[in-house]
Design a protein around this motif. Structure first.
Motif, PDB file in Angstrom:
ATOM      1  N   LEU A 218      -1.246  -1.294  -4.407  1.00 24.72           N
ATOM      2  CA  LEU A 218      -2.333  -0.324  -4.354  1.00 24.72           C
ATOM      3  C   LEU A 218      -1.721   1.037  -4.070  1.00 24.72           C
ATOM      4  CD1 LEU A 218      -5.285   0.583  -4.199  1.00 24.72           C
ATOM      5  CD2 LEU A 218      -5.319  -0.242  -1.829  1.00 24.72           C
ATOM      6  N   VAL A 219      -1.911   1.967  -4.993  1.00 21.70           N
ATOM      7  CA  VAL A 219      -1.415   3.333  -4.837  1.00 21.70           C
ATOM      8  C   VAL A 219      -2.627   4.230  -4.638  1.00 21.70           C
ATOM      9  CG1 VAL A 219      -0.150   5.222  -5.924  1.00 21.70           C
ATOM     10  CG2 VAL A 219       0.592   2.864  -6.273  1.00 21.70           C
ATOM     11  N   TYR A 220      -2.643   4.986  -3.533  1.00 23.13           N
ATOM     12  CA  TYR A 220      -3.803   5.812  -3.197  1.00 23.13           C
ATOM     13  C   TYR A 220      -3.381   7.218  -2.797  1.00 23.13           C
ATOM     14  CZ  TYR A 220      -7.800   7.756  -0.813  1.00 23.13           C
ATOM     15  OH  TYR A 220      -8.816   8.590  -0.445  1.00 23.13           O
ATOM     16  N   GLY A 221      -4.131   8.190  -3.272  1.00 23.02           N
ATOM     17  CA  GLY A 221      -4.027   9.554  -2.774  1.00 23.02           C
ATOM     18  C   GLY A 221      -2.733  10.272  -3.127  1.00 23.02           C
ATOM     19  N   TRP A 222      -2.293  10.184  -4.392  1.00 25.18           N
ATOM     20  CA  TRP A 222      -1.077  10.873  -4.834  1.00 25.18           C
ATOM     21  C   TRP A 222      -1.332  12.364  -4.923  1.00 25.18           C
ATOM     22  CZ3 TRP A 222      -3.738   7.194  -7.652  1.00 25.18           C
ATOM     23  CH2 TRP A 222      -4.598   7.690  -8.621  1.00 25.18           C
ATOM     24  N   GLY A 223      -0.299  13.100  -5.298  1.00 29.63           N
ATOM     25  CA  GLY A 223      -0.354  14.559  -5.331  1.00 29.63           C
ATOM     26  C   GLY A 223      -1.179  15.148  -6.461  1.00 29.63           C
ATOM     27  N   PRO A 224      -1.419  16.469  -6.391  1.00 28.62           N
ATOM     28  CA  PRO A 224      -2.302  17.135  -7.341  1.00 28.62           C
ATOM     29  C   PRO A 224      -1.624  17.695  -8.589  1.00 28.62           C
ATOM     30  CG  PRO A 224      -1.730  18.647  -5.590  1.00 28.62           C
ATOM     31  CD  PRO A 224      -1.070  17.324  -5.259  1.00 28.62           C
ATOM     32  N   ARG A 225      -0.306  17.562  -8.732  1.00 29.38           N
ATOM     33  CA  ARG A 225       0.401  18.343  -9.744  1.00 29.38           C
ATOM     34  C   ARG A 225       0.483  17.728 -11.131  1.00 29.38           C
ATOM     35  NH1 ARG A 225       5.766  20.301  -7.118  1.00 29.38           N
ATOM     36  NH2 ARG A 225       5.859  18.177  -6.369  1.00 29.38           N
ATOM     37  N   GLY A 226       0.134  16.500 -11.336  1.00 30.42           N
ATOM     38  CA  GLY A 226       0.185  15.934 -12.672  1.00 30.42           C
ATOM     39  C   GLY A 226       0.409  14.437 -12.649  1.00 30.42           C
ATOM     40  N   PRO A 227       0.451  13.806 -13.832  1.00 29.12           N
ATOM     41  CA  PRO A 227       0.567  12.348 -13.872  1.00 29.12           C
ATOM     42  C   PRO A 227       1.868  11.829 -13.269  1.00 29.12           C
ATOM     43  CG  PRO A 227       0.791  13.286 -16.062  1.00 29.12           C
ATOM     44  CD  PRO A 227       0.355  14.393 -15.167  1.00 29.12           C
ATOM     45  N   TRP A 228       2.930  12.634 -13.252  1.00 24.19           N
ATOM     46  CA  TRP A 228       4.185  12.164 -12.651  1.00 24.19           C
ATOM     47  C   TRP A 228       4.037  11.923 -11.152  1.00 24.19           C
ATOM     48  CZ3 TRP A 228       3.367  16.926 -14.787  1.00 24.19           C
ATOM     49  CH2 TRP A 228       3.270  17.984 -13.913  1.00 24.19           C
TER      50      TRP A 228
ATOM     51  N   LEU B 118       0.867  -1.164   0.000  1.00 20.71           N
ATOM     52  CA  LEU B 118       0.000   0.000   0.000  1.00 20.71           C
ATOM     53  C   LEU B 118       0.910   1.222   0.000  1.00 20.71           C
ATOM     54  CD1 LEU B 118      -2.669   1.527   0.248  1.00 20.71           C
ATOM     55  CD2 LEU B 118      -2.514   1.204   2.739  1.00 20.71           C
ATOM     56  N   VAL B 119       0.794   2.030  -1.029  1.00 20.07           N
ATOM     57  CA  VAL B 119       1.559   3.265  -1.144  1.00 20.07           C
ATOM     58  C   VAL B 119       0.519   4.375  -1.074  1.00 20.07           C
ATOM     59  CG1 VAL B 119       3.143   4.598  -2.580  1.00 20.07           C
ATOM     60  CG2 VAL B 119       3.253   2.100  -2.594  1.00 20.07           C
ATOM     61  N   ALA B 120       0.477   5.104   0.052  1.00 24.64           N
ATOM     62  CA  ALA B 120      -0.611   6.054   0.265  1.00 24.64           C
ATOM     63  C   ALA B 120      -0.111   7.428   0.689  1.00 24.64           C
ATOM     64  CB  ALA B 120      -1.561   5.509   1.330  1.00 24.64           C
ATOM     65  N   PHE B 121      -0.797   8.448   0.175  1.00 25.91           N
ATOM     66  CA  PHE B 121      -0.641   9.836   0.600  1.00 25.91           C
ATOM     67  C   PHE B 121       0.730  10.441   0.314  1.00 25.91           C
ATOM     68  CE2 PHE B 121      -3.724   7.821   3.544  1.00 25.91           C
ATOM     69  CZ  PHE B 121      -4.857   8.435   3.052  1.00 25.91           C
TER      70      PHE B 121
ATOM     71  N   SER C 164      -6.539  -5.915   3.189  1.00 26.44           N
ATOM     72  CA  SER C 164      -6.762  -6.951   4.209  1.00 26.44           C
ATOM     73  C   SER C 164      -5.468  -7.447   4.842  1.00 26.44           C
ATOM     74  CB  SER C 164      -7.488  -8.148   3.585  1.00 26.44           C
ATOM     75  OG  SER C 164      -8.764  -7.766   3.161  1.00 26.44           O
ATOM     76  N   HIS C 165      -4.357  -7.376   4.104  1.00 23.51           N
ATOM     77  CA  HIS C 165      -3.141  -8.022   4.586  1.00 23.51           C
ATOM     78  C   HIS C 165      -1.935  -7.098   4.721  1.00 23.51           C
ATOM     79  CE1 HIS C 165      -5.154 -11.843   4.210  1.00 23.51           C
ATOM     80  NE2 HIS C 165      -5.527 -11.504   2.986  1.00 23.51           N
ATOM     81  N   VAL C 166      -2.088  -5.810   4.464  1.00 22.35           N
ATOM     82  CA  VAL C 166      -0.944  -4.906   4.484  1.00 22.35           C
ATOM     83  C   VAL C 166      -0.450  -4.657   5.914  1.00 22.35           C
ATOM     84  CG1 VAL C 166      -2.231  -2.732   4.626  1.00 22.35           C
ATOM     85  CG2 VAL C 166      -0.047  -2.813   3.399  1.00 22.35           C
ATOM     86  N   GLY C 167       0.835  -4.425   6.041  1.00 24.39           N
ATOM     87  CA  GLY C 167       1.445  -4.110   7.335  1.00 24.39           C
ATOM     88  C   GLY C 167       2.201  -5.284   7.906  1.00 24.39           C
ATOM     89  N   SER C 168       3.039  -4.979   8.873  1.00 25.11           N
ATOM     90  CA  SER C 168       3.849  -6.046   9.468  1.00 25.11           C
ATOM     91  C   SER C 168       3.017  -6.954  10.363  1.00 25.11           C
ATOM     92  CB  SER C 168       5.018  -5.453  10.251  1.00 25.11           C
ATOM     93  OG  SER C 168       4.532  -4.637  11.298  1.00 25.11           O
ATOM     94  N   ARG C 169       1.933  -6.438  10.925  1.00 23.97           N
ATOM     95  CA  ARG C 169       1.044  -7.236  11.775  1.00 23.97           C
ATOM     96  C   ARG C 169      -0.409  -6.902  11.450  1.00 23.97           C
ATOM     97  NH1 ARG C 169       5.084  -5.729  15.746  1.00 23.97           N
ATOM     98  NH2 ARG C 169       6.300  -7.569  16.265  1.00 23.97           N
ATOM     99  N   PRO C 170      -0.931  -7.404  10.331  1.00 21.45           N
ATOM    100  CA  PRO C 170      -2.294  -7.033   9.930  1.00 21.45           C
ATOM    101  C   PRO C 170      -3.364  -7.334  10.979  1.00 21.45           C
ATOM    102  CG  PRO C 170      -1.186  -8.199   8.162  1.00 21.45           C
ATOM    103  CD  PRO C 170      -0.297  -8.287   9.365  1.00 21.45           C
TER     104      PRO C 170
END
Length: 183
Positions: free
Chosen positions: A49-59, A26-29, A158-164
């Motif tokens: 899963l990539v969620y909530g990237w920045g507002p400046r463009g596709p990069w 999970l790559v978020a914010f 459901s499974h992300v993190g070292s101790r879900p």
């Protein structure tokens, strides 16, 4: 407070780094680098899963390289990944940015999704005319994802993190924010 402005950065796969395999993360914010792959690097990104990237463009979403005219090609396989915008994300139709990528780069993309409705398959923008998408996997080890792109979001959350089963308060907050499309 960074002198270059907002500087929340995610994953950086550095120049000439090889054999990177990112699966079910999970790559978020992050403002950018979700991930950012520099010239000469090779990486497989599957079922992330990539969620909530920045507002400046596709990069801000997934930047294969901005190589400043380097002749070092990248080898990348993107399979079964999901890109979901947050409330403040750039909401263009593409999720993978490849401007000024070196000739002979090998980019294999399959079953990547963008948006909540999965209406648009993640495309690659600004691909130079001398670079084309690879029709075959560029890695001898293969490019098969453990899950279909349609299964990625639920499996990662459901499974992300070292101790879900025993998530810390920040981990619980982040996962809940992604599920609720907040943040």
């Amino acid at each position: 407070i960074h002198p270059k402005g907002p500087h929340s950065k995610g994953i950086l796969i550095g120049r000439d780094v090889h054999r990177v395999n990112l699966t079910r993360n999970l790559v978020a914010f992050n403002e950018e680098r979700n991930p950012y792959i520099e010239p000469g690097a090779s990486a497989k990104l599957t079922n992330n899963l990539v969620y909530g990237w920045g507002p400046r463009g596709p990069w801000s979403i997934c930047n294969l390289t901005n190589n400043d005219h380097s002749s070092e090609p990248v080898r990348v396989a993107l399979v079964g990944n999901v890109f979901l915008p947050g409330p403040h994300s750039f909401k263009g139709s593409a999720a993978i940015y490849a401007k000024r990528i070196a000739p002979y780069s090998a980019i294999f993309a399959q079953d990547n999704r963008v948006s909540d409705q999965y209406a648009a398959s993640a495309s690659i923008v600004d691909l130079p005319p001398n670079v084309s998408l690879a029709t075959l996997c560029p890695f001898a080890s293969g490019c098969t994802a453990p899950l279909a792109g349609s299964e990625t979001e639920d499996a990662v959350l459901s499974h992300v993190g070292s101790r879900p089963a025993e998530r810390s308060a920040p981990d619980v907050r982040i996962v809940q924010s992604v599920r609720a499309r907040e943040g």
